[in-house]
Design a protein around this motif. Structure first.
Motif, PDB file in Angstrom:
ATOM      1  N   ILE A 189     -25.174 -29.483  21.793  1.00 62.78           N
ATOM      2  CA  ILE A 189     -23.879 -28.884  21.458  1.00 62.78           C
ATOM      3  C   ILE A 189     -23.995 -28.365  20.028  1.00 62.78           C
ATOM      4  O   ILE A 189     -24.183 -29.140  19.085  1.00 62.78           O
ATOM      5  CB  ILE A 189     -22.739 -29.904  21.585  1.00 62.78           C
ATOM      6  CG1 ILE A 189     -22.692 -30.481  23.005  1.00 62.78           C
ATOM      7  CG2 ILE A 189     -21.409 -29.265  21.229  1.00 62.78           C
ATOM      8  CD1 ILE A 189     -21.663 -31.589  23.169  1.00 62.78           C
ATOM      9  N   PHE A 190     -23.900 -27.053  19.855  1.00 63.37           N
ATOM     10  CA  PHE A 190     -24.026 -26.433  18.546  1.00 63.37           C
ATOM     11  C   PHE A 190     -22.638 -26.201  17.963  1.00 63.37           C
ATOM     12  O   PHE A 190     -21.766 -25.615  18.617  1.00 63.37           O
ATOM     13  CB  PHE A 190     -24.787 -25.109  18.651  1.00 63.37           C
ATOM     14  CG  PHE A 190     -26.222 -25.269  19.054  1.00 63.37           C
ATOM     15  CD1 PHE A 190     -27.205 -25.466  18.108  1.00 63.37           C
ATOM     16  CD2 PHE A 190     -26.585 -25.243  20.399  1.00 63.37           C
ATOM     17  CE1 PHE A 190     -28.527 -25.627  18.475  1.00 63.37           C
ATOM     18  CE2 PHE A 190     -27.901 -25.401  20.775  1.00 63.37           C
ATOM     19  CZ  PHE A 190     -28.882 -25.593  19.803  1.00 63.37           C
ATOM     20  N   THR A 191     -22.430 -26.656  16.753  1.00 60.91           N
ATOM     21  CA  THR A 191     -21.153 -26.497  16.048  1.00 60.91           C
ATOM     22  C   THR A 191     -21.436 -26.097  14.604  1.00 60.91           C
ATOM     23  O   THR A 191     -22.553 -26.237  14.092  1.00 60.91           O
ATOM     24  CB  THR A 191     -20.342 -27.799  16.068  1.00 60.91           C
ATOM     25  OG1 THR A 191     -21.123 -28.852  15.499  1.00 60.91           O
ATOM     26  CG2 THR A 191     -19.936 -28.172  17.492  1.00 60.91           C
ATOM     27  N   TYR A 192     -20.386 -25.600  13.950  1.00 63.65           N
ATOM     28  CA  TYR A 192     -20.458 -25.217  12.548  1.00 63.65           C
ATOM     29  C   TYR A 192     -19.575 -26.156  11.725  1.00 63.65           C
ATOM     30  O   TYR A 192     -18.457 -26.482  12.114  1.00 63.65           O
ATOM     31  CB  TYR A 192     -20.005 -23.766  12.346  1.00 63.65           C
ATOM     32  CG  TYR A 192     -21.028 -22.741  12.755  1.00 63.65           C
ATOM     33  CD1 TYR A 192     -22.015 -22.324  11.864  1.00 63.65           C
ATOM     34  CD2 TYR A 192     -21.020 -22.193  14.029  1.00 63.65           C
ATOM     35  CE1 TYR A 192     -22.961 -21.382  12.229  1.00 63.65           C
ATOM     36  CE2 TYR A 192     -21.965 -21.255  14.411  1.00 63.65           C
ATOM     37  CZ  TYR A 192     -22.936 -20.858  13.494  1.00 63.65           C
ATOM     38  OH  TYR A 192     -23.871 -19.927  13.870  1.00 63.65           O
ATOM     39  N   THR A 193     -20.091 -26.573  10.566  1.00 61.14           N
ATOM     40  CA  THR A 193     -19.317 -27.419   9.660  1.00 61.14           C
ATOM     41  C   THR A 193     -18.387 -26.565   8.813  1.00 61.14           C
ATOM     42  O   THR A 193     -18.401 -25.325   8.885  1.00 61.14           O
ATOM     43  CB  THR A 193     -20.269 -28.223   8.762  1.00 61.14           C
ATOM     44  OG1 THR A 193     -21.059 -27.313   7.990  1.00 61.14           O
ATOM     45  CG2 THR A 193     -21.189 -29.089   9.609  1.00 61.14           C
ATOM     46  N   LYS A 194     -17.569 -27.230   8.014  1.00 60.48           N
ATOM     47  CA  LYS A 194     -16.657 -26.499   7.133  1.00 60.48           C
ATOM     48  C   LYS A 194     -17.421 -25.659   6.122  1.00 60.48           C
ATOM     49  O   LYS A 194     -16.938 -24.604   5.686  1.00 60.48           O
ATOM     50  CB  LYS A 194     -15.739 -27.486   6.410  1.00 60.48           C
ATOM     51  CG  LYS A 194     -14.805 -28.243   7.337  1.00 60.48           C
ATOM     52  CD  LYS A 194     -13.912 -29.196   6.545  1.00 60.48           C
ATOM     53  CE  LYS A 194     -12.963 -29.936   7.473  1.00 60.48           C
ATOM     54  NZ  LYS A 194     -12.100 -30.882   6.725  1.00 60.48           N
ATOM     55  N   GLU A 195     -18.602 -26.128   5.733  1.00 62.61           N
ATOM     56  CA  GLU A 195     -19.398 -25.375   4.771  1.00 62.61           C
ATOM     57  C   GLU A 195     -20.128 -24.201   5.410  1.00 62.61           C
ATOM     58  O   GLU A 195     -20.744 -23.396   4.697  1.00 62.61           O
ATOM     59  CB  GLU A 195     -20.429 -26.304   4.110  1.00 62.61           C
ATOM     60  CG  GLU A 195     -19.823 -27.378   3.216  1.00 62.61           C
ATOM     61  CD  GLU A 195     -19.282 -28.538   4.037  1.00 62.61           C
ATOM     62  OE1 GLU A 195     -19.565 -28.554   5.264  1.00 62.61           O
ATOM     63  OE2 GLU A 195     -18.583 -29.398   3.479  1.00 62.61           O
ATOM     64  N   GLY A 196     -20.061 -24.073   6.731  1.00 51.66           N
ATOM     65  CA  GLY A 196     -20.738 -22.972   7.403  1.00 51.66           C
ATOM     66  C   GLY A 196     -22.127 -23.291   7.874  1.00 51.66           C
ATOM     67  O   GLY A 196     -22.859 -22.385   8.316  1.00 51.66           O
ATOM     68  N   ASN A 197     -22.531 -24.550   7.825  1.00 49.26           N
ATOM     69  CA  ASN A 197     -23.858 -24.944   8.274  1.00 49.26           C
ATOM     70  C   ASN A 197     -23.864 -25.210   9.778  1.00 49.26           C
ATOM     71  O   ASN A 197     -22.891 -25.736  10.327  1.00 49.26           O
ATOM     72  CB  ASN A 197     -24.327 -26.196   7.535  1.00 49.26           C
ATOM     73  CG  ASN A 197     -24.427 -25.964   6.042  1.00 49.26           C
ATOM     74  OD1 ASN A 197     -24.773 -24.866   5.609  1.00 49.26           O
ATOM     75  ND2 ASN A 197     -24.117 -26.993   5.255  1.00 49.26           N
ATOM     76  N   LEU A 198     -24.928 -24.830  10.429  1.00 46.81           N
ATOM     77  CA  LEU A 198     -25.069 -25.023  11.873  1.00 46.81           C
ATOM     78  C   LEU A 198     -25.589 -26.421  12.160  1.00 46.81           C
ATOM     79  O   LEU A 198     -26.615 -26.837  11.622  1.00 46.81           O
ATOM     80  CB  LEU A 198     -26.029 -23.987  12.469  1.00 46.81           C
ATOM     81  CG  LEU A 198     -26.266 -24.064  13.981  1.00 46.81           C
ATOM     82  CD1 LEU A 198     -24.978 -23.809  14.735  1.00 46.81           C
ATOM     83  CD2 LEU A 198     -27.332 -23.072  14.406  1.00 46.81           C
ATOM     84  N   ARG A 199     -24.859 -27.171  12.970  1.00 47.13           N
ATOM     85  CA  ARG A 199     -25.254 -28.519  13.361  1.00 47.13           C
ATOM     86  C   ARG A 199     -25.361 -28.586  14.876  1.00 47.13           C
ATOM     87  O   ARG A 199     -24.689 -27.849  15.602  1.00 47.13           O
ATOM     88  CB  ARG A 199     -24.215 -29.550  12.884  1.00 47.13           C
ATOM     89  CG  ARG A 199     -23.971 -29.543  11.391  1.00 47.13           C
ATOM     90  CD  ARG A 199     -25.191 -30.014  10.621  1.00 47.13           C
ATOM     91  NE  ARG A 199     -24.938 -30.057   9.190  1.00 47.13           N
ATOM     92  CZ  ARG A 199     -25.871 -30.314   8.283  1.00 47.13           C
ATOM     93  NH1 ARG A 199     -27.114 -30.545   8.664  1.00 47.13           N
ATOM     94  NH2 ARG A 199     -25.564 -30.340   6.999  1.00 47.13           N
ATOM     95  N   TYR A 200     -26.203 -29.460  15.365  1.00 45.75           N
ATOM     96  CA  TYR A 200     -26.330 -29.665  16.806  1.00 45.75           C
ATOM     97  C   TYR A 200     -26.378 -31.155  17.092  1.00 45.75           C
ATOM     98  O   TYR A 200     -26.880 -31.945  16.298  1.00 45.75           O
ATOM     99  CB  TYR A 200     -27.582 -28.981  17.360  1.00 45.75           C
ATOM    100  CG  TYR A 200     -28.891 -29.593  16.925  1.00 45.75           C
ATOM    101  CD1 TYR A 200     -29.511 -30.569  17.702  1.00 45.75           C
ATOM    102  CD2 TYR A 200     -29.501 -29.200  15.746  1.00 45.75           C
ATOM    103  CE1 TYR A 200     -30.700 -31.144  17.305  1.00 45.75           C
ATOM    104  CE2 TYR A 200     -30.694 -29.760  15.345  1.00 45.75           C
ATOM    105  CZ  TYR A 200     -31.295 -30.735  16.129  1.00 45.75           C
ATOM    106  OH  TYR A 200     -32.472 -31.298  15.745  1.00 45.75           O
ATOM    107  N   SER A 201     -25.806 -31.512  18.235  1.00 40.78           N
ATOM    108  CA  SER A 201     -25.797 -32.905  18.672  1.00 40.78           C
ATOM    109  C   SER A 201     -26.111 -32.947  20.159  1.00 40.78           C
ATOM    110  O   SER A 201     -25.752 -32.037  20.911  1.00 40.78           O
ATOM    111  CB  SER A 201     -24.435 -33.554  18.399  1.00 40.78           C
ATOM    112  OG  SER A 201     -23.403 -32.855  19.070  1.00 40.78           O
ATOM    113  N   ALA A 202     -26.783 -33.977  20.597  1.00 33.44           N
ATOM    114  CA  ALA A 202     -27.186 -34.111  21.994  1.00 33.44           C
ATOM    115  C   ALA A 202     -25.993 -34.476  22.864  1.00 33.44           C
ATOM    116  O   ALA A 202     -25.102 -35.222  22.452  1.00 33.44           O
ATOM    117  CB  ALA A 202     -28.276 -35.164  22.138  1.00 33.44           C
TER     118      ALA A 202
END
Length: 428
Positions: free
Chosen positions: A79-92
């Motif tokens: 699951i790809f999401t963006y943080t408030k700072e605009g960084n791309l994060r992913y979680s299984a």
């Protein structure tokens, strides 16, 4: 350069020229990689401008790089999401979501769902529905049958196919797989007496139907005879029918109305727009035989608002309809061609679909022939008429019961069936 087994960064460059030093940030400090010596050392960047990468340089993020030739790349595990700072994060994703997705992709290979918890089965059905597995020609039917065999009315308890003849013709086998329906609306579909779906109405799978709307379907006395044969002889089929709409079928005559007397539980009947010859005799016969009273006002049971598509497969039916509409879209390009034909005085070859509104004037001209049982629909009449007619209704019921007993004893000995009735009954 490979960073891990499941995820890798692939650097592609067409030229092998020296692009200058490459910087790496580690533990908050900036280091420079000496490509010649292969070492790492602290370095303070100079202000001299240089080209870090060539113009032909590209970066590719690959999932499951080792076996992407054997199977497609699976990116839905994260699951790809963006943080408030605009960084791309992913979680299984969770294991339940992964298993649910895998089973829904192969739902047509399930052997049986009987005894499987319905809460999980509903999520599985929704996941397969989102992947449009039930719209596939062969595998979709096989998968839908597994759910209908196990859950019956939960998959679909009410089905509205009003003015959707193309959906019926394209998905006839899928529609026949639905079980334990309580409401079925087939109005304005022009099915006729010999349609396969009307024959399916007499099967045991649809014995639970309580509301059946067959308005404007080109039915005749022969169709009613075939539809009521199991009820008249075997006490099976549509024995639980409560509401029946046969309006706008001008080929139905007084003979066909006689077949409807086998529906003893019938509470509401609409035969407006039929080809009755002696209306008064039919009204008296319905009142004496099954206790139906002629209504002077339109009944709300026949306004086609009570029957809607409800159940797990509600979105599936909409997907079928959208697929049919997509197949019909190329016909819109023929409008200019049709305008040219009209300009040159030629007729258009493509016939427009006949809508249900075309038969409304015929219904108004023949009058309103809707019937109900007073004990069920007494709210349509004033209270005074109720009290005054209660004694008369009791006497009529006593007479009707007495006549029914006489008919049973006299006709039971010499019951005659046609060849078509026997052919239909032999299928059970």
């Amino acid at each position: 350069q490979s960073w891990s087994r499941g995820m890798s960064y692939c650097l592609h460059s067409e030229s092998h020229l020296d692009t200058g030093p490459i910087y790496v940030r580690e533990n908050g400090k900036l280091h420079v990689v000496n490509q010649g010596a292969g070492g790492v050392r602290n370095f303070t960047p100079k202000t001299r401008p240089f080209s870090l990468f060539s113009r032909s340089f590209s970066v590719e993020l690959c999932m499951n790089r080792e076996d992407d030739r054997a199977r497609r790349q699976r990116t839905d595990h994260f699951i790809f999401t963006y943080t408030k700072e605009g960084n791309l994060r992913y979680s299984a994703k969770s294991l339940f979501s992964l298993v649910l997705g895998y089973i829904s992709d192969n739902v047509d290979h399930i052997d049986s769902l009987i005894g499987f918890p319905e809460q999980i089965a509903e999520k599985l059905f929704s996941a397969a529905e989102a992947r449009q597995k039930f719209t596939e020609p062969v595998t979709g039917l096989r998968a839908l049958q597994k759910f209908t065999e196990a859950y019956g009315s939960l998959v679909l308890c009410s089905l509205c196919l009003r003015n959707r003849y193309l959906v019926i013709s394209e998905k006839l086998e899928e529609i026949k797989s639905f079980r334990e329906l309580t409401c079925l609306d087939l109005s304005c579909c022009k099915l006729g007496d010999e349609h396969e779906l009307l024959e399916h109405l007499t099967k045991e799978a649809l014995s639970s139907v309580e509301r059946l709307l067959l308005k404007d379907n080109s039915l005749s006395d022969a169709g009613l005879r075939r539809m009521t044969a199991p009820v008249r002889v075997l006490k099976k089929g549509l024995e639980n029918l409560l509401v029946l709409d046969l309006s706008c079928n001008p080929k139905i005559t007084d003979v066909g109305i006689g077949y409807l007397l086998s529906f003893k539980k019938l509470n509401c009947l609409d035969i407006s727009g039929t080809g009755l010859k002696d209306v008064d005799a039919v009204i008296k016969r319905l009142q004496m035989q099954i206790g139906l009273v002629h209504s002077k006002v339109p009944l709300k049971e026949f306004d086609h608002s009570n029957c809607k598509t409800e159940g797990w497969a509600e979105q599936t039916v909409l997907q079928w309809e959208q697929a049919v509409m997509e197949a019909m879209k190329p016909q819109d390009n023929l409008r200019s061609r049709a305008a040219a034909l009209r300009f040159y005085g030629k007729t258009r070859r493509i016939e427009e679909v006949v809508k249900c509104t075309l038969v409304e004037p015929e219904t108004k001209a023949s009058g309103n022939l809707q019937f109900y049982k007073e004990k069920v629909q007494n709210c349509h009449l004033p209270l005074e008429k109720e009290i005054a007619g209660s004694h008369e209704l009791k006497n009529n019921k006593k007479r009707a019961l007495a006549e029914q007993e006489r008919e049973r004893t006299s006709k039971q000995k010499h019951l005659c069936l046609t060849v078509e009735d026997w052919d239909l009954l032999n299928t059970y």
